[in-house]
Design a protein around this motif. Structure first.
Motif, PDB file in Angstrom:
ATOM      1  N   VAL A   8       0.866  -1.174   0.000  1.00 23.55           N
ATOM      2  CA  VAL A   8       0.000   0.000   0.000  1.00 23.55           C
ATOM      3  C   VAL A   8       0.905   1.226   0.000  1.00 23.55           C
ATOM      4  CG1 VAL A   8      -1.837   1.234   1.200  1.00 23.55           C
ATOM      5  CG2 VAL A   8      -1.742  -1.273   1.297  1.00 23.55           C
ATOM      6  N   TYR A  10       1.126   5.427  -0.206  1.00 27.36           N
ATOM      7  CA  TYR A  10       0.322   6.645  -0.003  1.00 27.36           C
ATOM      8  C   TYR A  10       1.226   7.808   0.384  1.00 27.36           C
ATOM      9  CZ  TYR A  10       0.824   5.187   4.860  1.00 27.36           C
ATOM     10  OH  TYR A  10       1.347   4.791   6.071  1.00 27.36           O
ATOM     11  N   TRP A  11       0.700   9.025   0.224  1.00 25.99           N
ATOM     12  CA  TRP A  11       1.419  10.238   0.573  1.00 25.99           C
ATOM     13  C   TRP A  11       1.230  10.554   2.048  1.00 25.99           C
ATOM     14  CZ3 TRP A  11       5.186  13.174  -0.944  1.00 25.99           C
ATOM     15  CH2 TRP A  11       5.344  14.441  -0.381  1.00 25.99           C
ATOM     16  N   SER A  12       2.319  10.918   2.726  1.00 30.70           N
ATOM     17  CA  SER A  12       2.259  11.325   4.128  1.00 30.70           C
ATOM     18  C   SER A  12       2.617  12.804   4.230  1.00 30.70           C
ATOM     19  CB  SER A  12       3.231  10.496   4.975  1.00 30.70           C
ATOM     20  OG  SER A  12       3.335  11.043   6.277  1.00 30.70           O
ATOM     21  N   PHE A  18       6.332   9.756   0.281  1.00 34.53           N
ATOM     22  CA  PHE A  18       5.437   8.633   0.021  1.00 34.53           C
ATOM     23  C   PHE A  18       5.842   7.503   0.948  1.00 34.53           C
ATOM     24  CE2 PHE A  18       4.999  10.950  -3.935  1.00 34.53           C
ATOM     25  CZ  PHE A  18       3.643  10.830  -4.191  1.00 34.53           C
ATOM     26  N   ARG A  35       6.439   7.735  -5.611  1.00 36.93           N
ATOM     27  CA  ARG A  35       5.726   6.465  -5.409  1.00 36.93           C
ATOM     28  C   ARG A  35       6.598   5.286  -5.829  1.00 36.93           C
ATOM     29  NH1 ARG A  35       0.601   9.184  -7.561  1.00 36.93           N
ATOM     30  NH2 ARG A  35      -0.715   9.261  -5.703  1.00 36.93           N
ATOM     31  N   PHE A  69      -2.616   1.010  -4.491  1.00 35.63           N
ATOM     32  CA  PHE A  69      -2.012   2.343  -4.476  1.00 35.63           C
ATOM     33  C   PHE A  69      -3.079   3.335  -4.043  1.00 35.63           C
ATOM     34  CE2 PHE A  69       0.248  -0.149  -7.592  1.00 35.63           C
ATOM     35  CZ  PHE A  69       1.579   0.086  -7.252  1.00 35.63           C
ATOM     36  N   ALA A  70      -2.761   4.149  -3.066  1.00 36.67           N
ATOM     37  CA  ALA A  70      -3.730   5.145  -2.591  1.00 36.67           C
ATOM     38  C   ALA A  70      -3.127   6.518  -2.680  1.00 36.67           C
ATOM     39  CB  ALA A  70      -4.134   4.845  -1.158  1.00 36.67           C
TER      40      ALA A  70
END
Length: 70
Positions: A8, A10-12, A18, A35, A69-70
């Motif tokens: 998984v 994701y952006w933080s 990522f 990513r 992928f989020a």
């Protein structure tokens, strides 16, 4: 490279990076500026985990074979 485990990405905002987590394997979370970098780092960590598990005779869950992928 074993890419059969769910990853998984994701952006933080907090980390400004990522993040890539592998929910099926304990404690595997990596980061990257992109990513793709986060995903590659996760794949490297999966390989390292599987090698250590093999050497230490740890149980390894059967991969579900999904990418998210989020």
């Amino acid at each position: 490279m074993n890419s059969k485990f769910e990853i998984v990405v994701y952006w933080s905002e907090q980390d400004d990076r990522f993040l890539a987590e592998v929910p099926e394997l304990p404690s595997i979370i990596t980061d990257g500026a992109t990513r793709v970098e986060a995903l590659r780092n996760a794949e490297d960590m999966i390989d390292a985990y599987l090698k250590a598990a093999h050497e230490g005779s740890w149980p390894v869950p059967h991969p579900k074979g999904r990418l998210a992928f989020a």
